[in-house]
Scaffold this active site. Structure first.
Site, mmCIF file in Angstrom:
data_model
loop_
_atom_site.group_PDB
_atom_site.id
_atom_site.type_symbol
_atom_site.label_atom_id
_atom_site.label_comp_id
_atom_site.label_asym_id
_atom_site.label_seq_id
_atom_site.Cartn_x
_atom_site.Cartn_y
_atom_site.Cartn_z
ATOM 1 N N ARG A 102 -30.667 -13.878 6.825
ATOM 2 C CA ARG A 102 -31.462 -13.086 6.245
ATOM 3 C C ARG A 102 -30.987 -12.599 4.171
ATOM 4 O O ARG A 102 -30.418 -12.691 3.762
ATOM 5 C CB ARG A 102 -30.292 -11.730 6.656
ATOM 6 N N HIS A 129 -40.167 -8.718 9.851
ATOM 7 C CA HIS A 129 -38.262 -8.120 9.844
ATOM 8 C C HIS A 129 -39.029 -9.310 11.896
ATOM 9 O O HIS A 129 -39.273 -8.373 13.157
ATOM 10 C CB HIS A 129 -37.903 -7.086 10.160
ATOM 11 N N GLN A 132 -36.790 -8.540 14.976
ATOM 12 C CA GLN A 132 -36.646 -7.459 15.788
ATOM 13 C C GLN A 132 -38.019 -6.833 16.335
ATOM 14 O O GLN A 132 -38.416 -6.382 17.073
ATOM 15 C CB GLN A 132 -36.578 -6.469 14.355
ATOM 16 N N ASP A 219 -38.461 4.173 11.077
ATOM 17 C CA ASP A 219 -37.030 2.699 10.723
ATOM 18 C C ASP A 219 -36.616 3.870 9.320
ATOM 19 O O ASP A 219 -36.561 4.691 9.095
ATOM 20 C CB ASP A 219 -38.249 2.365 10.455
ATOM 21 N N CYS A 259 -35.370 0.793 15.180
ATOM 22 C CA CYS A 259 -34.598 -1.150 14.592
ATOM 23 C C CYS A 259 -33.442 -0.351 14.338
ATOM 24 O O CYS A 259 -32.671 -1.657 15.207
ATOM 25 C CB CYS A 259 -35.899 -1.655 14.021
ATOM 26 N N ARG A 287 -32.738 -7.183 21.521
ATOM 27 C CA ARG A 287 -32.285 -8.404 19.883
ATOM 28 C C ARG A 287 -32.331 -9.532 20.513
ATOM 29 O O ARG A 287 -32.253 -10.980 20.100
ATOM 30 C CB ARG A 287 -31.647 -7.866 19.151
#
Ligand code: CP
Ligand code: NVA
Length: 305
Positions: A102, A129, A132, A219, A259, A287
Site C-alpha cells: 500500500r 484500489h 476493494q 468513498d 469502501c 475483503r
C-alpha cells in the site's frame, strides 16, 4: 495472472474467476473447510499509508491459507529512509514468497513486481484500489445476483483510486457506471483515452445520476495524502452526499456501498450509513474472501511458472 497491480490489467474472465473463487472460499470458511495453498510461505506486507480493513484481511487471509504474513510499516524499514523500492524488492524477492503493498505511486508497485520477481499485490495506490473493487463486485453478485445490466453510481472524488478502479471494472465487465462529481474532482487525464468506449458516463448532476441506480457507491472526499485540501474538498463535494433524497431516487432493491472508512454527514449521512450498515459491513467482510481468492490464484500461477 502473475500479480494484481490494477483492475486495468485484468481480463473479464480473470475477474469472473476471482469472484467465483471468493464466493466459494467464503462458503468453505463458513463450513469449517480449510485449504492451505500458502503452507510454508511468508508474505511481506509493506504499508506506507494507514489501513484497518486491508491490513487485517490480508493478515488473516494469509494465515488462514497456511502462510505467515510479515507486516512492514514503511517507516520501520529502510524504504522509509530512502532505500529505493527496486532494492527493497530485490531483497524481499529472495526471502519471501509474495508481497502486498500500500503506497502512493503506482509505479512503485509496478517496479516492485518487476524487480522482486514474486507475486505482488496492490493494496491501494493513488491510481487504483483493485482489492476493494473485487470485494465490491463479490458483494454485488451476492446482493443483486449479477452486475450485468446494472447501473452503478460512484459519488464523490471521481478521480481518486476508487473512481479509477470502478471505471476499469465497468470497461472489463460491461455494466453501466456513472461518476457523479464536480468538474474539479471528475475523472481526468490519460485514463479517459485508455478507457475508450467504456460504458462510463461523467456527470455533475447527483440527482439525475441516482435515478434508476442499482448501486449507490461512495468513498471519502479526502483520500490519504490529500489532507491539506480537506477544507476545499468538503465544500465543493457537499452536493454529492448520499442522503435519503438520493436513495429515494434509486431502483427498488438498490444497495448503498462504501469502501470505508466512512465520514458521517460528509460523503453520506449517518442515517443512511446506519440503515444500510448490514450491506456496507458485508461488503467490508468480503475483503477477506476476495483477497484470499487473489492469494490462491497468484500462488497457483507462481507454482506453475
Ligand atoms: N477500504 C479500505 O481499504 O480500508 P482500509 O484503508 O482500512 O484498509
Ligand atoms: N480513496 C481512499 C480510499 C480509502 C480506502 C483513499 O485513498 O484514502
Amino acid at each position: 495472472m502473475n500479480h494484481l497491480l490494477g483492475i486495468e490489467d485484468l481480463s473479464k474472465t480473470e475477474i469472473e474467476e476471482l469472484i467465483d473463487l471468493a464466493i466459494a472460499l467464503k462458503a468453505e470458511r463458513a463450513s469449517g473447510h480449510v485449504q492451505q495453498p500458502l503452507a510454508g510461505q511468508t508474505w511481506g506486507m509493506i504499508f506506507t499509508k494507514s489501513s484497518t480493513r486491508t491490513r487485517v484481511s490480508f493478515e488473516v487471509g494469509i494465515h488462514e491459507l497456511g502462510g505467515r504474513p510479515m507486516f512492514l510499516n514503511a517507516n520501520d524499514i529502510q524504504l522509509g529512509r530512502g532505500e529505493p523500492i527496486k532494492d527493497t524488492a530485490r531483497v524481499l524477492g529472495r526471502m519471501v514468497h509474495g508481497c502486498v503493498i500500500r503506497t502512493f505511486d503506482q509505479q512503485d508497485v509496478v517496479d516492485f513486481a518487476d524487480y522482486g520477481q514474486i507475486p505482488t499485490i496492490n493494496a491501494l495506490t493513488d491510481e487504483e484500489h483493485p482489492c476493494q473493487i473485487l470485494a465490491d463486485l463479490q458483494t454485488i453478485r451476492e446482493k443483486l445476483g449479477t452486475w450485468e445490466g446494472k447501473k452503478v453510481v460512484f459519488y464523490g472524488d471521481g478521480d481518486c483510486n476508487m473512481g479509477r478502479s470502478w471505471a476499469w471494472a465497468a470497461k472489463r465487465l460491461g455494466f453501466e457506471l456513472v461518476i457523479a462529481a464536480p468538474d474539479e474532482f471528475q475523472l481526468k487525464g490519460d485514463i479517459l483515452d485508455r478507457l475508450g468506449d467504456a460504458p462510463v458516463t461523467l456527470t455533475d448532476d447527483p440527482v439525475a445520476a441516482a435515478t434508476g441506480a442499482d448501486v449507490l457507491y461512495t468513498d471519502t472526499w479526502v483520500s490519504m495524502g490529500k489532507e491539506a485540501e480537506a477544507e476545499g474538498r468538503l465544500k465543493i463535494l457537499a452536493p454529492f452526499q448520499i442522503n435519503h433524497d438520493l436513495v429515494a431516487l434509486a431502483n427498488d432493491g438498490a444497495i448503498v456501498q462504501h469502501c470505508l472508512p466512512a465520514y458521517r454527514d460528509k460523503e453520506l449521512t449517518e442515517a443512511v450509513l446506519e440503515e444500510r450498515a448490514t450491506e456496507i459491513f458485508d461488503q467490508a467482510e468480503n475483503r477477506l474472501h476476495a483477497q484470499k481468492a487473489v492469494l490462491v490464484k497468484l500462488a497457483e500461477a507462481h507454482r506453475a511458472a
